[in-house]
Structure formats: structure tokens, C-alpha cells
Design an enzyme around this catalytic site. Structure first.
Site, mmCIF file in Angstrom:
data_model
loop_
_atom_site.group_PDB
_atom_site.id
_atom_site.type_symbol
_atom_site.label_atom_id
_atom_site.label_comp_id
_atom_site.label_asym_id
_atom_site.label_seq_id
_atom_site.Cartn_x
_atom_site.Cartn_y
_atom_site.Cartn_z
ATOM 1 N N HIS A 1 -3.225 -4.974 1.058
ATOM 2 C CA HIS A 1 -2.672 -4.350 2.246
ATOM 3 C C HIS A 1 -2.785 -5.241 3.477
ATOM 4 O O HIS A 1 -3.278 -6.358 3.427
ATOM 5 C CB HIS A 1 -3.303 -2.973 2.469
ATOM 6 C CG HIS A 1 -4.651 -3.006 3.145
ATOM 7 N ND1 HIS A 1 -5.485 -1.930 3.137
ATOM 8 C CD2 HIS A 1 -5.304 -3.958 3.830
ATOM 9 C CE1 HIS A 1 -6.582 -2.236 3.808
ATOM 10 N NE2 HIS A 1 -6.491 -3.446 4.235
ATOM 11 N N CYS B 1 0.827 -1.214 0.000
ATOM 12 C CA CYS B 1 0.000 0.000 0.000
ATOM 13 C C CYS B 1 0.862 1.265 0.000
ATOM 14 O O CYS B 1 1.602 1.477 -0.953
ATOM 15 C CB CYS B 1 -0.970 -0.063 1.185
ATOM 16 S SG CYS B 1 -2.431 0.938 0.912
#
Lengths: 251, 428
Positions: free
Chosen positions: A204, A92
Site C-alpha cells: 500500500h 489495497c
């Protein structure tokens, strides 16, 4: 043979918004369960980054992301370690900052570490939030035995759109979700990027919990392939994968 | 209606609230509080402010402890004897539709105590002119749909910079994000209510510097943000005033975090404005009333499910789970026997669709206990427990999980997140 392995979670005070510390835990346990002597260190931003074999860089909010990038550039340890063969998992915001450029909160470009040939800009559409399914293909990394990774499953939550340049390769092709958002109109096409032993992904948080083969790929990179990674009983991970792959929206 | 006449549009809106509530009840769709409030706001978008006008309003917000503290504060502001109702959204409907419904349901109440979702605090402050605002704590929660925690703190700060000295802000000085948010208000009562979860307050919310803790305080190493001087703080099982005097805290609800909620509620009650010439309770009176609250919205209640006695505990985010793990440790230290533990995790809309937060909960502390993982997302939980090296059984169905944990007749402790908790309580 046994070997000492150091896994460093980079700046949990700045980058660790989504349970990303879990990736360090998973890597350390999967190494320890194979008899590898592991040190798991959580490296705060106020201190010099330690040398490690494998670095985990997590997600974070815009302000801390910029600060983390500045600290890592000033510190210099991470690029030097990568040049010496260390492996990196960046998720991310961490993925964005190991690329060449990424946007700050106002959309201004910030210099990244350039460990991946990837450029991120602020997306114009909605934030990408939800389940992602992505299939490795030609150009994706291969395991020690030369195989492609199984289908990747994860959760994404980001506003950036990332273009992967010729100096890196994409990690996978998106089947469900947005990923890099490099398709027409910022839509889905590819997901993540990798080159050498650096791997970035928008999946993520604890991406390795759902993708144990990806964890083992990174462990293989970090140990230089000189330790055989015996199979583990991943029944619970497989049950989770099956459930999540079935739950992802179809397009 | 509290001495303030409503215009025709607002009266129509109130009728809409009542009608929608009644219809919803008849159709068996719950108490209908939110549906009614929505209908009212659709007819009159300014309804909330008009319903609040002429009442003393206390707002309670924060990531954890809102419902409990709201309940405790409402009790603290209710004098003994008849006829002094307090309007309160006790069902946990903590957005404007729920506030409208609570105010419509108690037209005679001169006081209102409202639990407020963190994202709506600025709007409630602007529309209700509160005499008290209680700020408990801020930490990561449901990140897939709620703004990141620093943005919440910045929004609070902007809202509180605009209040006058007639609004008493009761703020937890142990939480750097809350301190940053409350600091610009002209009348702040700082309370040392503790911090369960510090990981979101390592970076300074004001300047991005590093927050350093030590010696019971904290300070940024770069700017001047630091723990303010407090009026009162938790100390041992009780509280200590700034002048060194000790205050006993008798709280029927378990755990240090509930002592924190009680202290915040008592200070808020004492800081409230008078109503109809009657002053607020003293701190001691407030605490005495708070001591009579034995249950809030089913939290820590013991229910019988298929012959298994289960104590239901709610935890929705890493800070909440950590607080419950602290409570289990407190109880073991006090001599309570380990009970089999059922952990129930869903990821429905009200929970947030992303259970990544499971990796921020220190489940390693459960090693050695009997643990059953259940709920819609029991597979995620099972993998987390595997890497925490906590032996466990995975059973998707909560009733079956309860039976597996307590089938031998043992009483069971259940920790569940929001919708899992509601399902187990049995009224959704």
C-alpha cells in the site's frame, strides 16, 4: 519523441488514506524527468472522472471504499478507458474494488469493477499488517525488454483475503508477509494480480517509492511502449530497497 | 485523598503504584509512571474511577496538540499563590496507566487535567465523569496500529452522547470530525480553532456526503452537518467573540496551532466547574496565566548538541508536519532568516511502523532550503525529498546530521517525529 501523458489519482477524497497520492507524484516525476509532458490530476469523487493514460487508485476505509466503487461503476469512465488501453495501478482497497467482489464493513459482498479476475472476502484471522517481500516469477508481468521485475518490497495493512481467478495472473509469490492471503488457512502464498494493463497489489501507500522498476513498467504500459524510458539515477531508491529487504522478517 | 475514602483493594493498588514507581526509578528505568499505573490497575481494575472520584477532571484529546493544551489548561486552572495543585500527566503517558500514576502522584489535587489518547477517550469519560472534555482535532495518525480516524470519531460520538449537562464539551468547530463527535453532547462550547489538515474531513462523517468549505465555514452537501455557531474563533493574531469583540492572544509558544491550543485551553478553563466554592477563571484570567507558559515538554526548546544550537520541533503525522511548515513560513514572513533544517524520522513502536505518511506531507514547500535527512528511516525520507525536488543530504546518525547542518556555527531547526524527538531531547 515527446508525448503528452495524463496521470490521474482517483478520488483522493475517498481513497488516499496511506500516502497513496505519492504514487501519482512518483509516476509524474519519472515521466517528466524523461522529457515526457505530464499532467498529474487529482480527480475528486464529486466530478466526472477524466480520461487519463494511467490511473492510480489508492487505499481507504470500508465506507469510502464502497462509495468509491459505486461512483466508479456509475461514472463508467474507468472501464471504458481501460478498454481503450489505459493503465491502472490499484493498491489495497483500490486493488479490492477493481476485482469482481469485495466485502463491505459488515462482510457483505459488494460488486467491484471486474477489471481484474479477483475476489476478496473478509479474512477470519488477524489483520495483515507489516513488511512484505514478494518475488515475481513465471506469469508475472515483463518489462519492455522482457525481464521480470526485481523483488517487490512494501508495507501491507488489510483484513481482506483475495483469490485470483483464471482471467488474471498473480503478481508475485510472497517471501515475507501475507499478501493475497490465499495460502492454507488464509496464510501467505501469492501477492497482487494483473492482466492487460491493470495491476493490483496489497503493497500500500507509496509502493512505487520502493519499487521504481514497477513505476517504469506502468509508465511503459501507459505510453504504449512508444517512448523509450532512459534509466534514471535511482541510488536513493536502491538504498531504501536494500534496507527494507534486509529488515523484513524471514520465514 | 480528595475527601473520598478508598477501599482496602484500592489502597493496596495505590501502594502497588508507588512501589512499582520506586523500583523502576531505582533500576534506572525512567520515572516509572506507566509501570506503576499498570501495577495499580492489575490490583484494582476500577482504580482510575476511584482515584478520580471527588475531583474535578478535565480531559484533553485529539490527534495533535494534546500535550501542549493539557499543559496550558493545567496552568490556566492554577490560581496564583500557594497550595492549589492540579494533577496532570505532563510526561505524555496518556493511557490509563499514565492517568493512574498522575492521580496517585497528586493525592491532594482537587483538580486533574489529563491528556488522553484518542482511543481511550470513551473509557476516560465513562470512568472519570469529567466536568470538561476538550476535543482538538482528528486526522490520520499511525494507521498501522491505531483505528482509522472515522472509527475514532464514531467512538467519541458514542461516548459523548452519554454525558449530562454537567460535562462541558469544548470542541473545535472547524474540524468536521470533531463536530460530528461532539454534537450529541448537551453542553458544547464551540470554538473556531482552525483546521491545518482538511484531507481527512472531505467525506462527511455522518452520511458519507461531501464536505464543502468556503466563507470561513463548512457544510455537508447531503445532510445537515455543518460548522456550528461558535462562541469564539481565531482571527488574525488574536481571537474574536461571537458578539464581535476582539480578544488578544499572548502565547509564548510559536505558531498559529499554538494560538489554537491556547484558545481551546482558555475556553475550557472558563467552562470548568468551581472547586471548593472557588469559581473557574474568566477567559481573560485564563489567557493571562497561559501567557506565562514558555515551554511544554521540550517542544521548541533550543538545545546545544556538540556545539550546534538546535531548536527542537515535534511533528508526528501529516497534520503536525504541515503545521510546522506553516510555522516556518510564518517566521520567514516575519523576517526570520532561513535556517538549515534537519528532518529526523523513525518508525519505532511509538511512531508507528509504517512511514507511508511521509507522502502526505507537502515537503515540496522546503525547496531551496538546506535540508539534512536523518533518523532510522532517513532512506524513506530521502526518496520522498527526491520526488519533492528538495536538495538534501542523507545522514542516518542524528548527531552527525546536526553537525553537517550546523557545523559552520549556524543555528539549526530540527523537525523530528516522536522517538527521534525524544532521542534528541536526551531523555528516553
Amino acid at each position: 519523441m515527446t508525448r503528452r501523458l495524463t496521470v490521474a489519482v482517483v478520488y483522493p477524497d475517498l481513497l488516499g488514506t496511506y500516502g497513496d497520492g505519492g504514487n501519482g507524484t512518483i509516476l509524474a516525476k519519472r515521466a517528466a524527468w524523461r522529457g515526457i509532458d505530464v499532467d498529474l490530476v487529482h480527480a475528486p469523487s464529486a466530478e466526472p472522472l477524466p480520461r487519463a493514460d494511467l490511473y492510480c487508485i489508492g487505499g481507504g476505509e470500508d465506507g469510502p471504499q464502497v462509495r468509491a466503487a459505486r461512483c466508479l461503476v456509475d461514472d463508467g469512465t474507468l472501464p471504458a478507458a481501460v478498454a481503450d488501453g489505459a493503465a491502472v495501478l490499484a493498491v489495497c482497497a483500490g486493488y479490492q474494488l477493481v476485482g469482481r467482489r469485495f466485502p463491505d464493513a459488515g462482510g457483505q459482498a459488494v460488486e467491484g469493477l471486474g477489471l481484474l479476475d479477483a475476489v476478496t472476502v473478509k479474512g477470519t484471522g488477524r489483520r495483515a499488517v507489516g513488511e512484505v517481500v514478494a518475488d515475481p516469477g513465471p506469469g508475472s508481468p515483463r518489462t519492455a525488454t522482457g525481464e521480470l521485475l526485481p523483488t517487490l518490497t512494501g508495507f501491507e495493512n488489510h483484513g481482506g483475503r483475495t483469490t485470483v481467478g483464471a482471467g488474471s495472473a498473480v503478481l508475485a509469490r510472497v517471501r515475507s508477509g501475507i499478501g493475497n492471503g490465499d495460502g492454507p488457512g488464509g496464510g501467505p502464498a501469492t501477492e497482487g494480480a494483473w492482466s492487460g494493463r491493470v495491476l493490483g497489489t496489497y503493497l500500500h501507500g507509496p509502493v512505487l517509492a520502493r519499487n521504481p522498476a514497477l513505476a517504469d513498467l506502468l509508465l511503459g504500459w501507459a505510453t504504449g511502449g512508444d517512448v523509450s524510458l532512459d534509466p534514471l539515477d535511482d541510488g536513493e531508491e536502491q538504498a531504501l530497497r536494500a534496507e527494507r529487504l534486509a529488515a523484513a522478517p524471514r520465514r | 485523598m480528595s475527601g473520598v475514602a478508598l477501599g482496602w483493594r484500592s489502597q493496596l493498588a495505590v501502594s502497588a503504584v508507588r512501589l512499582a514507581n520506586e523500583t523502576s526509578r531505582r533500576l534506572g528505568r525512567g520515572s516509572g509512571t506507566v509501570a506503576g499505573g499498570r501495577a495499580g490497575l492489575a490490583v484494582d481494575p476500577g482504580l482510575l474511577g476511584r482515584l478520580a472520584a471527588g475531583r474535578r477532571v478535565a480531559l484533553v484529546s485529539g490527534t495533535n496538540g494534546k500535550t501542549t493544551t493539557t499543559s496550558l489548561l493545567a496552568r490556566a486552572l492554577t490560581p496564583p499563590g500557594p497550595a492549589a495543585p492540579v494533577a496532570c500527566n505532563t510526561t505524555g503517558a496518556n493511557m490509563p496507566a499514565g492517568h493512574v500514576a498522575a492521580l496517585v502522584a497528586a493525592p491532594q489535587a482537587r483538580r486533574a487535567v489529563l491528556e488522553v489518547d484518542e482511543g481511550y477517550l470513551a473509557r476516560l469519560v465513562a470512568e472519570t465523569s469529567p466536568d470538561v472534555v476538550v476535543l482538538l482535532n482528528l486526522s490520520r495518525d499511525q494507521l498501522d496500529r491505531v483505528a482509522e480516524v472515522r472509527m475514532v470519531a464514531a467512538g467519541w460520538r458514542a461516548a459523548l452522547a452519554g454525558v449530562g449537562p454537567a460535562t462541558a464539551v469544548v470542541a473545535n468547530a472547524d474540524d468536521p470530525l470533531v463536530t460530528y463527535a461532539a454534537a450529541p453532547a448537551p453542553a458544547v462550547h464551540w470554538v473556531g480553532a482552525g483546521l491545518v489538515w482538511g484531507a481527512d474531513a472531505v467525506g462527511c462523517p455522518a452520511c458519507g456526503g461531501r464536505i464543502r468549505t468556503g466563507g470561513g465555514g463548512w457544510a455537508c452537501d447531503t445532510c445537515d452537518l455543518a460548522r456550528p455557531e461558535v462562541e469564539i474563533e481565531l482571527a488574525g493574531d488574536g481571537a474574536r467573540m461571537a458578539d464581535g469583540g476582539n480578544v488578544a492572544l499572548t502565547v509564548a509558544l510559536p505558531g498559529r496551532f499554538n494560538r489554537a491550543n491556547a484558545l481551546m485551553a482558555a475556553v475550557a478553563a472558563a467552562a470548568s466547574a468551581p472547586v471548593g466554592g472557588v469559581g473557574p477563571p474568566t477567559l481573560g484570567e485564563a489567557l493571562a496565566r497561559i501567557a506565562t507558559v514558555v515551554e511544554v515538554a521540550g517542544r521548541f526548546s533550543v538545545v546545544d548538541r556538540g556545539g550546534v544550537a538546535a531548536r527542537l520541533m515535534l511533528a508526528k503525522n501529516p497534520a503536525g508536519w504541515t503545521a510546522i511548515l506553516d510555522l516556518l513560513d510564518e517566521e520567514v514572513a516575519a523576517g526570520r532568516a532561513d535556517r538549515p533544517l534537519v528532518l529526523a524520522v523513525n518508525a519505532r513502536t511509538a511512531d508507528g511502523a509504517d512511514p507511508s505518511w511521509l507522502w502526505d506531507v507537502p515537503f515540496e514547500r522546503l525547496a531551496g532550503r538546506v535540508v539534512v535527512a536523518t533518523g532510522d528511516r532517513c532512506r524513506d525520507l530521502a526518496v520522498r525529498l527526491r520526488y519533492a525536488e528538495v536538495d538534501h543530504v542523507t545522514e542516518p546518525s542524528p548527531p552527525v546530521a546536526l553537525h553537517r547542518a550546523g557545523g559552520s556555527g549556524a543555528a539549526v531547526d530540527v523537525i523530528a517525529n516522536y522517538t527521534a524527538f525524544s532521542d534528541l531531547r536526551g531523555h528516553r
